[in-house]
Motif scaffolding. Structure first.
Motif, PDB file in Angstrom:
ATOM      1  N   GLU A 195     -57.024  62.629 -36.212  1.00 41.11           N
ATOM      2  CA  GLU A 195     -56.336  63.085 -37.436  1.00 41.11           C
ATOM      3  C   GLU A 195     -55.655  64.427 -37.198  1.00 41.11           C
ATOM      4  O   GLU A 195     -54.505  64.631 -37.587  1.00 41.11           O
ATOM      5  CB  GLU A 195     -57.320  63.238 -38.605  1.00 41.11           C
ATOM      6  N   GLU A 196     -56.381  65.322 -36.526  1.00 39.13           N
ATOM      7  CA  GLU A 196     -55.806  66.655 -36.291  1.00 39.13           C
ATOM      8  C   GLU A 196     -54.576  66.583 -35.378  1.00 39.13           C
ATOM      9  O   GLU A 196     -53.560  67.232 -35.638  1.00 39.13           O
ATOM     10  CB  GLU A 196     -56.873  67.580 -35.659  1.00 39.13           C
ATOM     11  N   VAL A 197     -54.678  65.758 -34.332  1.00 39.08           N
ATOM     12  CA  VAL A 197     -53.540  65.653 -33.404  1.00 39.08           C
ATOM     13  C   VAL A 197     -52.347  65.029 -34.122  1.00 39.08           C
ATOM     14  O   VAL A 197     -51.200  65.491 -33.999  1.00 39.08           O
ATOM     15  CB  VAL A 197     -53.927  64.811 -32.157  1.00 39.08           C
ATOM     16  N   SER A 198     -52.639  63.978 -34.892  1.00 32.16           N
ATOM     17  CA  SER A 198     -51.571  63.280 -35.604  1.00 32.16           C
ATOM     18  C   SER A 198     -50.893  64.225 -36.606  1.00 32.16           C
ATOM     19  O   SER A 198     -49.662  64.251 -36.737  1.00 32.16           O
ATOM     20  CB  SER A 198     -52.197  62.054 -36.258  1.00 32.16           C
ATOM     21  N   GLU A 199     -51.684  65.046 -37.280  1.00 35.12           N
ATOM     22  CA  GLU A 199     -51.173  66.020 -38.246  1.00 35.12           C
ATOM     23  C   GLU A 199     -50.364  67.122 -37.534  1.00 35.12           C
ATOM     24  O   GLU A 199     -49.262  67.484 -37.953  1.00 35.12           O
ATOM     25  CB  GLU A 199     -52.394  66.625 -38.977  1.00 35.12           C
ATOM     26  N   PHE A 200     -50.908  67.591 -36.409  1.00 35.79           N
ATOM     27  CA  PHE A 200     -50.297  68.681 -35.640  1.00 35.79           C
ATOM     28  C   PHE A 200     -48.889  68.295 -35.162  1.00 35.79           C
ATOM     29  O   PHE A 200     -47.936  69.056 -35.275  1.00 35.79           O
ATOM     30  CB  PHE A 200     -51.201  68.992 -34.438  1.00 35.79           C
ATOM     31  N   PHE A 201     -48.769  67.051 -34.642  1.00 35.86           N
ATOM     32  CA  PHE A 201     -47.466  66.629 -34.092  1.00 35.86           C
ATOM     33  C   PHE A 201     -46.625  65.843 -35.093  1.00 35.86           C
ATOM     34  O   PHE A 201     -45.527  65.407 -34.778  1.00 35.86           O
ATOM     35  CB  PHE A 201     -47.681  65.771 -32.831  1.00 35.86           C
ATOM     36  N   LYS A 202     -47.207  65.639 -36.288  1.00 33.09           N
ATOM     37  CA  LYS A 202     -46.520  64.850 -37.324  1.00 33.09           C
ATOM     38  C   LYS A 202     -46.106  63.467 -36.806  1.00 33.09           C
ATOM     39  O   LYS A 202     -44.949  63.059 -36.909  1.00 33.09           O
ATOM     40  CB  LYS A 202     -45.270  65.609 -37.855  1.00 33.09           C
ATOM     41  N   VAL A 203     -47.057  62.786 -36.165  1.00 30.02           N
ATOM     42  CA  VAL A 203     -46.785  61.403 -35.736  1.00 30.02           C
ATOM     43  C   VAL A 203     -47.895  60.504 -36.269  1.00 30.02           C
ATOM     44  O   VAL A 203     -48.995  60.962 -36.572  1.00 30.02           O
ATOM     45  CB  VAL A 203     -46.722  61.233 -34.198  1.00 30.02           C
ATOM     46  N   ASP A 204     -47.585  59.232 -36.347  1.00 24.82           N
ATOM     47  CA  ASP A 204     -48.553  58.237 -36.812  1.00 24.82           C
ATOM     48  C   ASP A 204     -49.704  58.140 -35.787  1.00 24.82           C
ATOM     49  O   ASP A 204     -49.444  58.175 -34.573  1.00 24.82           O
ATOM     50  CB  ASP A 204     -47.824  56.891 -36.921  1.00 24.82           C
ATOM     51  N   PRO A 205     -50.976  57.999 -36.238  1.00 23.28           N
ATOM     52  CA  PRO A 205     -52.098  57.865 -35.289  1.00 23.28           C
ATOM     53  C   PRO A 205     -51.900  56.720 -34.296  1.00 23.28           C
ATOM     54  O   PRO A 205     -52.519  56.681 -33.242  1.00 23.28           O
ATOM     55  CB  PRO A 205     -53.301  57.591 -36.189  1.00 23.28           C
ATOM     56  N   TYR A 206     -50.998  55.794 -34.643  1.00 24.96           N
ATOM     57  CA  TYR A 206     -50.669  54.682 -33.742  1.00 24.96           C
ATOM     58  C   TYR A 206     -50.255  55.203 -32.362  1.00 24.96           C
ATOM     59  O   TYR A 206     -50.520  54.577 -31.341  1.00 24.96           O
ATOM     60  CB  TYR A 206     -49.525  53.891 -34.383  1.00 24.96           C
ATOM     61  N   PHE A 207     -49.577  56.373 -32.360  1.00 29.29           N
ATOM     62  CA  PHE A 207     -49.059  56.923 -31.102  1.00 29.29           C
ATOM     63  C   PHE A 207     -49.997  57.958 -30.469  1.00 29.29           C
ATOM     64  O   PHE A 207     -49.671  58.543 -29.448  1.00 29.29           O
ATOM     65  CB  PHE A 207     -47.682  57.567 -31.333  1.00 29.29           C
ATOM     66  N   VAL A 208     -51.126  58.217 -31.129  1.00 34.84           N
ATOM     67  CA  VAL A 208     -52.082  59.172 -30.563  1.00 34.84           C
ATOM     68  C   VAL A 208     -53.161  58.366 -29.842  1.00 34.84           C
ATOM     69  O   VAL A 208     -53.690  57.403 -30.398  1.00 34.84           O
ATOM     70  CB  VAL A 208     -52.736  60.030 -31.671  1.00 34.84           C
TER      71      VAL A 208
END
Ligand code: ATP
Ligand code: MG
Length: 563
Positions: free
Chosen positions: A264-277
């Motif tokens: 969640e934090e990475v997805s929020e940080f880079f503003k990308v869908d968790p699909y790509f994390v």
């Protein structure tokens, strides 16, 4: 049977650990008696139900051409050593020695014994195929015996094993057993699903489980709302999740991401869908007593399915790796990623060909963006993710959802997994020795007693299905002290029995209310009340399923019960 002549010790006192309705009610209604953890005595009513279930199973199996045998419950440990299961089975096996120091195991299942039986008695392809079964006691020293008959240590199982000259014939028998099992569960009046199960190393659709649907079931089943697809969550697959509308675009680069560790934090940080994390889960895999670290890599929106992971690396067990173990391997918790990782890595199929995503950099406080999976070997991609509710059906695209089930039966294509190590061979048409192709087919007979009740009960007690019920009819004489009524009760009782209806006659001189409560608790399909009206030829029939009551003429009773 007269109530006054049968042991039905109903009780209000039940142990605190009895949480499931079936466990509570079977104790309360006097079907079973607790002996020791996971060990129960079956009292007369319990034994009747078990015999009914057993007879249905036996009739259908015999119709399908199977042969009943009875093997020793005590099995030589040497056979288990030969098949390689003596250690693998672990502490569930109860081992002991006889006075001459010979080692034995109480049979938890009988593949080894049955292979040994056939090895000694079948020599030629001309004697094949053969399907042998027994309905016999098993012992598994389960870590957590619980839920009464549902997960006992000593229990009754029907276990069958078929032997074939080739794989096609084994597949044919497997299909026949699936059909036969469907007939058995249908006759028992159960709502069930046949689900694709985890087949371990064999894979494919080599294993199916028969699940009795019940909210209290220990197994999660994935079912489709449009088609017949059903699978155990450990084996279920879904269509790939749709790609988010907005693709991620980034050049390959290292980014400083201090304190950003969760998906969640990475997805929020880079503003990308968790699909790509990308999520990289490191576990300790234990195989034959040796442990190693393995990384399982998935999309951030997916969850690791432990059994799929276990099979993917052919391990006996997977346990969480501690931060220290990660550090010893040069890995940084929160920042592990699949690139240049240095340990065995398995990647979920959905990442195959992915060109642009975010992964841990294997360095504290850093992630890599624009990472690609194109350089990984095809063999590293496996199905690792757990199907979630709302995913799309792999067969028809319908919506998948979860339900709960009780595993009541399991059929499995064994191939030559046991015949090979146990050197059980036959001579084929060309006189060449070949290992038998095998199938194995189990039903939890005593577990089914509990499963019927999990699916069929209300707050007042059990509701046996017609085929499982200890008695079809339960006559309640409203006042047995009244000789006239007692005599009328006897008349109805004789008439039913003469017409082949198993009947319990409550002839006790107890209060009517107490007798009705016992009828509701015990749960035979029909209650027949012989009350005052009987003096005018009227009796009441109560349907235990919905407790609807109707008054009928006494002479119509047989019609009413469908005889
Ligand atoms: P589970 O996953 O519930 O532990 P299993 O997969 O180990 O069961 P199998 O080896 O497939 O069980 O055994 C065949 C059948 O025996 C099961 O489908 C189940 O109905 C029954 N059974 C297994 N273990 C028990 C038990 N401890 N008590 C009662 N019945 C059992
Ligand atoms: Mg099983």
């Amino acid at each position: 049977m007269r109530y006054s002549h049968i042991l039905i010790p109903t009780t209000k006192e039940i142990p605190k650990d009895a949480v499931l309705p079936s466990h509570k009610m079977l104790l309360r209604a006097g079907f079973i008696q607790h002996v020791s953890s996971g060990i129960y005595n079956l009292l007369p009513l319990g034994k009747m139900v078990q015999d009914n279930i057993r007879n249905v199973i036996k009739e259908e199996l015999d119709k399908a051409g199977c042969n009943e045998v009875q093997l020793g419950f005590v099995t030589p440990a040497s056979l288990w050593e030969k098949s390689g299961r003596l250690n693998k089975y672990g502490r569930e096996l109860l081992r002991f020695e006889d006075r001459k120091d010979n080692e034995f195991v109480l049979g938890p299942t009988h593949e080894e014994m049955m292979v040994n039986l056939v090895k000694q008695s079948v020599r030629s392809y001309k004697q094949l195929p053969i399907n042998l079964y027994q309905i016999n006691t098993k012992f598994r020293d389960e870590i957590r015996p619980r839920f009464g008959l549902m997960r006992g240590r000593e229990f009754l199982m029907k276990d069958g094993y078929s032997f074939h000259a080739n794989r096609e014939d084994m597949n044919r028998e497997f299909d026949l057993m699936e059909q036969t099992y469907k007939k058995i569960f249908t006759r028992l009046g159960l709502d069930f699903r046949v689900v694709e199960a985890d087949s371990g190393a064999i894979g494919g659709s080599g294993s199916k489980e028969f699940m009795v649907l019940a909210d209290s079931g220990e197994d999660t089943i994935v079912t489709c709302d449009k088609c017949e697809y059903a699978a155990n969550v450990e084996a279920a697959t879904a269509k790939p999740k749709p790609r988010p509308r907005e693709e991620m675009e980034a050049e390959f680069a290292k980014f400083k991401t201090p304190g950003v560790t969760t998906i969640e934090e990475v997805s929020e940080f880079f503003k990308v869908d968790p699909y790509f994390v990308v999520k990289t889960v490191v576990k300790k895999a234990i195989t034959d007593g040796e442990s190693r670290l393995v990384a399982f890599v998935l999309r951030g929106c997916d969850t690791l399915q432990e059994v799929k992971a276990l099979n993917a690396v052919d391990a006996d067990d997977l346990i969480d790796a501690s931060e220290q173990e990660l550090a010893d391997a040069g890995l940084v918790a929160g920042y592990v990623g699949p690139l240049e990782l240095g340990i065995e890595t398995v990647i979920d199929n959905s990442l195959e060909g992915e060109k642009c995503c975010i992964v841990g950099a294997n360095e504290t406080d850093y992630h890599l963006v624009g990472a690609s999976f194109e350089s990984f070997d095809k063999a590293q991609f496996k199905d690792l993710s757990e199907v979630q509710e709302g995913d799309s059906c792999p067969c028809c695209g319908g919506t998948l959802g979860y339900t709960k089930g009780i595993e009541a039966g399991h059929i499995f294509k064994l191939q030559d997994r046991y015949s090979k190590p146990l050197e059980a061979t036959f001579l084929d048409e060309n006189g060449k020795a070949k290992p038998f192709e095998m199938g194995t087919y189990g039903i939890g007979v005593s577990r089914l007693i509990a499963a019927v009740i999990e699916q069929n009960h209300d707050e007042k007690g059990c509701k046996w299905t017609k085929a499982s019920a200890p008695f079809e009819a339960h006559i309640i004489v409203a006042n047995s002290k009244d000789d006239q009524l007692a005599k009328l009760g006897d008349e109805v009782y004789d008439k039913l029995r003469e017409n082949g209806i198993e009947t319990l006659l409550d002839d006790r001189k107890d209060r009517f209310g107490a007798k009705m409560k016992d009828f509701e608790l015990i749960g035979c399909p029909y209650g027949i009340i012989v009350g005052k009206g009987a003096l005018e030829g009227k009796i009441e029939v109560v349907n235990r399923d919905n407790l609807d009551k109707i008054e009928i003429d006494m002479h119509e009773i047989l019609n009413h019960l469908g005889v």
